[in-house]
Design a protein around this motif. Structure first.
Motif, short mmCIF file in Angstrom:
data_model
loop_
_atom_site.label_atom_id
_atom_site.label_comp_id
_atom_site.label_asym_id
_atom_site.label_seq_id
_atom_site.Cartn_x
_atom_site.Cartn_y
_atom_site.Cartn_z
N LYS A 34 0.83 -1.21 0.00
CA LYS A 34 0.00 0.00 0.00
C LYS A 34 0.87 1.25 0.00
O LYS A 34 0.58 2.21 -0.72
CB LYS A 34 -0.92 0.01 1.21
CG LYS A 34 -2.08 -0.95 1.11
CD LYS A 34 -2.94 -0.90 2.36
CE LYS A 34 -4.01 -1.97 2.34
NZ LYS A 34 -4.79 -2.00 3.58
N ALA A 35 1.93 1.25 0.82
CA ALA A 35 2.82 2.42 0.88
C ALA A 35 3.53 2.63 -0.45
O ALA A 35 3.71 3.76 -0.90
CB ALA A 35 3.84 2.24 2.01
N ARG A 36 3.93 1.54 -1.11
CA ARG A 36 4.57 1.64 -2.41
C ARG A 36 3.61 2.23 -3.44
O ARG A 36 3.99 3.10 -4.22
CB ARG A 36 5.05 0.26 -2.86
CG ARG A 36 5.81 0.28 -4.19
CD ARG A 36 6.17 -1.10 -4.68
NE ARG A 36 4.94 -1.85 -4.89
CZ ARG A 36 4.72 -3.08 -4.44
NH1 ARG A 36 5.63 -3.69 -3.74
NH2 ARG A 36 3.58 -3.70 -4.69
N ASP A 37 2.36 1.80 -3.43
CA ASP A 37 1.37 2.33 -4.36
C ASP A 37 1.13 3.81 -4.12
O ASP A 37 1.02 4.59 -5.07
CB ASP A 37 0.06 1.56 -4.25
CG ASP A 37 0.17 0.13 -4.78
OD1 ASP A 37 1.13 -0.15 -5.52
OD2 ASP A 37 -0.71 -0.68 -4.44
N VAL A 38 1.06 4.20 -2.87
CA VAL A 38 0.86 5.62 -2.54
C VAL A 38 2.04 6.44 -3.04
O VAL A 38 1.88 7.52 -3.62
CB VAL A 38 0.66 5.80 -1.02
CG1 VAL A 38 0.76 7.26 -0.62
CG2 VAL A 38 -0.68 5.23 -0.60
N ALA A 39 3.26 5.93 -2.83
CA ALA A 39 4.45 6.66 -3.25
C ALA A 39 4.54 6.77 -4.77
O ALA A 39 4.92 7.81 -5.31
CB ALA A 39 5.70 5.99 -2.70
N LEU A 40 4.18 5.70 -5.47
CA LEU A 40 4.28 5.72 -6.93
C LEU A 40 3.18 6.57 -7.57
O LEU A 40 3.39 7.14 -8.64
CB LEU A 40 4.22 4.29 -7.49
CG LEU A 40 5.42 3.42 -7.17
CD1 LEU A 40 5.20 2.00 -7.67
CD2 LEU A 40 6.69 4.01 -7.77
N ASN A 41 2.04 6.67 -6.93
CA ASN A 41 0.93 7.44 -7.49
C ASN A 41 0.88 8.89 -6.99
O ASN A 41 -0.04 9.62 -7.35
CB ASN A 41 -0.40 6.75 -7.17
CG ASN A 41 -0.52 5.42 -7.87
OD1 ASN A 41 0.03 5.22 -8.95
ND2 ASN A 41 -1.22 4.48 -7.24
#
Length: 68
Positions: A34-41
Motif C-alpha cells: 500500500k505504501a509503495r502504491d501511494v508513493a508511486l501514485n
C-alpha cells in the motif's frame, strides 16, 4: 506420560507461533504494498519560484541603522 504431554504442548505452541508469525508477515507485506502504491501514485511537488523578492524584504544595511 507427563513428558509426552509436555512435548505435545510445546509442539502445539510452536505451530501456533509459526501461524502468528506468518500472519504478521502477510500484514506487513500488505502495508508495504500500500505504501509503495501511494508513493508511486503521488503527484510531484510543484517547483518553487526562485525569483528575487522585493527590495524591502532584504534587511537594512548596518550603515543606515540609527543608534538610539
Amino acid at each position: 506420560m507427563g513428558s509426552q504431554l509436555a512435548l505435545k504442548s510445546r509442539i502445539h505452541s510452536t505451530e501456533s507461533l509459526a501461524k502468528i508469525f506468518n500472519a504478521q508477515e502477510m500484514i506487513a507485506s500488505s502495508h508495504i504494498a500500500k505504501a509503495r502504491d501511494v508513493a508511486l501514485n503521488a503527484k510531484p511537488v510543484l517547483p518553487m519560484r526562485f525569483s528575487m523578492p522585493c527590495k524591502r524584504w532584504w534587511p537594512t544595511p548596518i550603515s543606515r541603522i540609527r543608534l538610539r
